[in-house]
Design a protein around this motif. Structure first.
Motif, PDB file in Angstrom:
ATOM      1  N   VAL A 133       0.855  -1.194   0.000  1.00  0.00           N
ATOM      2  CA  VAL A 133       0.000   0.000   0.000  1.00  0.00           C
ATOM      3  C   VAL A 133       0.887   1.239   0.000  1.00  0.00           C
ATOM      4  N   VAL A 134       0.296   2.370  -0.352  1.00  0.00           N
ATOM      5  CA  VAL A 134       0.983   3.664  -0.331  1.00  0.00           C
ATOM      6  C   VAL A 134       0.616   4.393   0.961  1.00  0.00           C
ATOM      7  N   LEU A 135       1.609   5.003   1.582  1.00  0.00           N
ATOM      8  CA  LEU A 135       1.387   5.883   2.739  1.00  0.00           C
ATOM      9  C   LEU A 135       1.754   7.305   2.330  1.00  0.00           C
ATOM     10  N   SER A 136       0.869   8.242   2.565  1.00  0.00           N
ATOM     11  CA  SER A 136       1.150   9.625   2.185  1.00  0.00           C
ATOM     12  C   SER A 136       0.423  10.576   3.138  1.00  0.00           C
ATOM     13  N   ARG A 137       0.770  11.847   3.022  1.00  0.00           N
ATOM     14  CA  ARG A 137       0.154  12.824   3.915  1.00  0.00           C
ATOM     15  C   ARG A 137      -1.314  13.057   3.556  1.00  0.00           C
ATOM     16  N   ALA A 138      -1.632  12.876   2.287  1.00  0.00           N
ATOM     17  CA  ALA A 138      -3.017  13.048   1.838  1.00  0.00           C
ATOM     18  C   ALA A 138      -3.345  11.960   0.815  1.00  0.00           C
ATOM     19  N   ALA A 139      -4.620  11.676   0.637  1.00  0.00           N
ATOM     20  CA  ALA A 139      -5.029  10.644  -0.315  1.00  0.00           C
ATOM     21  C   ALA A 139      -4.651  11.073  -1.724  1.00  0.00           C
ATOM     22  N   GLY A 140      -4.367  10.080  -2.568  1.00  0.00           N
ATOM     23  CA  GLY A 140      -4.037  10.422  -3.947  1.00  0.00           C
ATOM     24  C   GLY A 140      -3.034   9.485  -4.573  1.00  0.00           C
ATOM     25  N   GLY A 141      -2.417   8.628  -3.785  1.00  0.00           N
ATOM     26  CA  GLY A 141      -1.502   7.647  -4.355  1.00  0.00           C
ATOM     27  C   GLY A 141      -0.186   8.251  -4.791  1.00  0.00           C
ATOM     28  N   LEU A 142       0.438   7.658  -5.808  1.00  0.00           N
ATOM     29  CA  LEU A 142       1.767   8.054  -6.261  1.00  0.00           C
ATOM     30  C   LEU A 142       1.678   9.100  -7.362  1.00  0.00           C
ATOM     31  N   GLN A 143       2.600  10.059  -7.337  1.00  0.00           N
ATOM     32  CA  GLN A 143       2.644  11.097  -8.366  1.00  0.00           C
ATOM     33  C   GLN A 143       3.958  10.979  -9.143  1.00  0.00           C
ATOM     34  N   PRO A 144       3.929  11.024 -10.478  1.00  0.00           N
ATOM     35  CA  PRO A 144       5.163  10.935 -11.282  1.00  0.00           C
ATOM     36  C   PRO A 144       6.162  12.017 -10.883  1.00  0.00           C
ATOM     37  N   GLY A 145       7.463  11.627 -10.885  1.00  0.00           N
ATOM     38  CA  GLY A 145       8.513  12.589 -10.573  1.00  0.00           C
ATOM     39  C   GLY A 145       8.796  12.745  -9.098  1.00  0.00           C
ATOM     40  N   THR A 146       8.072  12.036  -8.250  1.00  0.00           N
ATOM     41  CA  THR A 146       8.300  12.150  -6.802  1.00  0.00           C
ATOM     42  C   THR A 146       9.204  11.022  -6.314  1.00  0.00           C
ATOM     43  N   THR A 147       9.674  11.175  -5.080  1.00  0.00           N
ATOM     44  CA  THR A 147      10.507  10.144  -4.439  1.00  0.00           C
ATOM     45  C   THR A 147       9.656   9.376  -3.430  1.00  0.00           C
ATOM     46  N   VAL A 148       9.807   8.047  -3.450  1.00  0.00           N
ATOM     47  CA  VAL A 148       8.975   7.197  -2.604  1.00  0.00           C
ATOM     48  C   VAL A 148       9.866   6.308  -1.745  1.00  0.00           C
ATOM     49  N   ALA A 149       9.689   6.374  -0.432  1.00  0.00           N
ATOM     50  CA  ALA A 149      10.414   5.480   0.477  1.00  0.00           C
ATOM     51  C   ALA A 149       9.757   4.097   0.440  1.00  0.00           C
ATOM     52  N   VAL A 150      10.568   3.054   0.267  1.00  0.00           N
ATOM     53  CA  VAL A 150      10.024   1.694   0.115  1.00  0.00           C
ATOM     54  C   VAL A 150      10.579   0.792   1.209  1.00  0.00           C
ATOM     55  N   LEU A 151       9.680   0.212   2.009  1.00  0.00           N
ATOM     56  CA  LEU A 151      10.046  -0.784   3.021  1.00  0.00           C
ATOM     57  C   LEU A 151       9.732  -2.156   2.424  1.00  0.00           C
ATOM     58  N   ALA A 152      10.757  -2.845   1.952  1.00  0.00           N
ATOM     59  CA  ALA A 152      10.531  -4.052   1.143  1.00  0.00           C
ATOM     60  C   ALA A 152      10.974  -5.333   1.841  1.00  0.00           C
ATOM     61  N   ASN A 153      11.047  -5.336   3.182  1.00  0.00           N
ATOM     62  CA  ASN A 153      11.550  -6.520   3.889  1.00  0.00           C
ATOM     63  C   ASN A 153      10.439  -7.502   4.229  1.00  0.00           C
ATOM     64  N   VAL A 154       9.567  -7.759   3.264  1.00  0.00           N
ATOM     65  CA  VAL A 154       8.457  -8.689   3.482  1.00  0.00           C
ATOM     66  C   VAL A 154       8.781 -10.015   2.805  1.00  0.00           C
TER      67      VAL A 154
END
Length: 261
Positions: A133-154
């Motif tokens: 899932v995406v976590l953000s300050r406001a609803a809206g999902g991912l925006q092109p050109g932005t940086t996304v922190a990924v916790l992938a230790n699943v």
């Protein structure tokens, strides 16, 4: 003579094959997985040190999976014993956990029903769901050109599928090592949003007020299961039956409400 013998063998090949299969089954060692658990009086489970909300360090609320395994052990008529394996929380590669049948009968802590898991373990039917899932300050999902922190230790999760999806969204991934690191990256502005497993994200959203947004299937649609050693069919049947009773009488729903609502 030889030709006649070969013709005879060919004609009855199906019968010879069937007899060989029956003989092989007869010679297989007996499955003593359930009787061994009952003999020891213990159902032991390999678990990470923490994996909120499935496994926690809180004795009063030890985690959804811990309480569920306790119920399963009671249904089987034995005691439950957690076996903490630090590597399970540090590496997503199941083969590097160095766990064995001698340590535990069940593997928990957020095990997913994926091809990677099934290459290593047998699994129970699902008792819950999770996914990226995406976590953000406001609803809206991912925006092109932005940086996304990924916790992938699943463990067992589709990291390659997630990587392809992120490239398609035109975002820059930034790997982080812990839920706290992910929350910090969003808070200090070094990341515009974060991606994590829904269970981690649920706890973070409650603590920080961040908004969760689902990703499309199959990224947001993973089944939570318990892992079992391959060939332990009698123990698997007992655990599956216990899970069904716990689900049918409402105890599984009570646990889900307790830890996820």
């Amino acid at each position: 003579m030889l030709r006649r013998l070969l013709d005879t063998v060919s004609q009855y090949a199906w019968l010879i094959g069937g007899m060989a299969l029956l003989l092989a089954v007869y010679l297989l060692p007996p499955d003593t997985s359930l009787s061994e658990v009952r003999r020891q009086g213990l159902l032991s489970a390999c678990l990470p040190v923490t994996r909120p909300p499935l496994v926690t360090a809180d004795e009063a609320e030890p985690g959804l999976e811990v309480e569920l395994l306790q119920m399963i052990a009671e249904e089987i008529g034995v005691r439950f014993r957690p076996v903490t394996v630090p590597a399970m929380g540090e590496d997503f590669d199941l083969s590097l956990w160095r766990i064995s049948r001698a340590q535990c009968s069940v593997v928990g802590g957020g095990t997913l029903d994926t091809a990677a898991t099934r290459a290593f373990l047998d699994v129970t039917p699902p008792f819950g769901e999770t996914g990226w899932v995406v976590l953000s300050r406001a609803a809206g999902g991912l925006q092109p050109g932005t940086t996304v922190a990924v916790l992938a230790n699943v463990p067992g999760a589709d990291r390659l599928g997630l990587s392809r999806f992120l490239r398609g969204q035109g975002v820059t991934p930034q790997l982080v090592r812990s839920p706290d690191d992910l929350a910090t990256a969003i808070a200090d502005g070094s990341a515009d949003a974060g991606i994590a497993d829904a269970l981690y994200a649920h706890a973070l959203a409650r603590e920080t007020g961040l908004v969760m947004t689902d990703l499309p299937p199959p990224l947001g649609d993973d089944a939570l299961v318990f892992g079992l050693w391959k060939g332990d069919l009698t123990l698997k049947r007992a655990i599956v039956a216990a899970l069904a009773r716990i689900r049918d009488d409402g105890r599984l729903n009570d646990l889900t409400v307790k830890y996820l609502d």
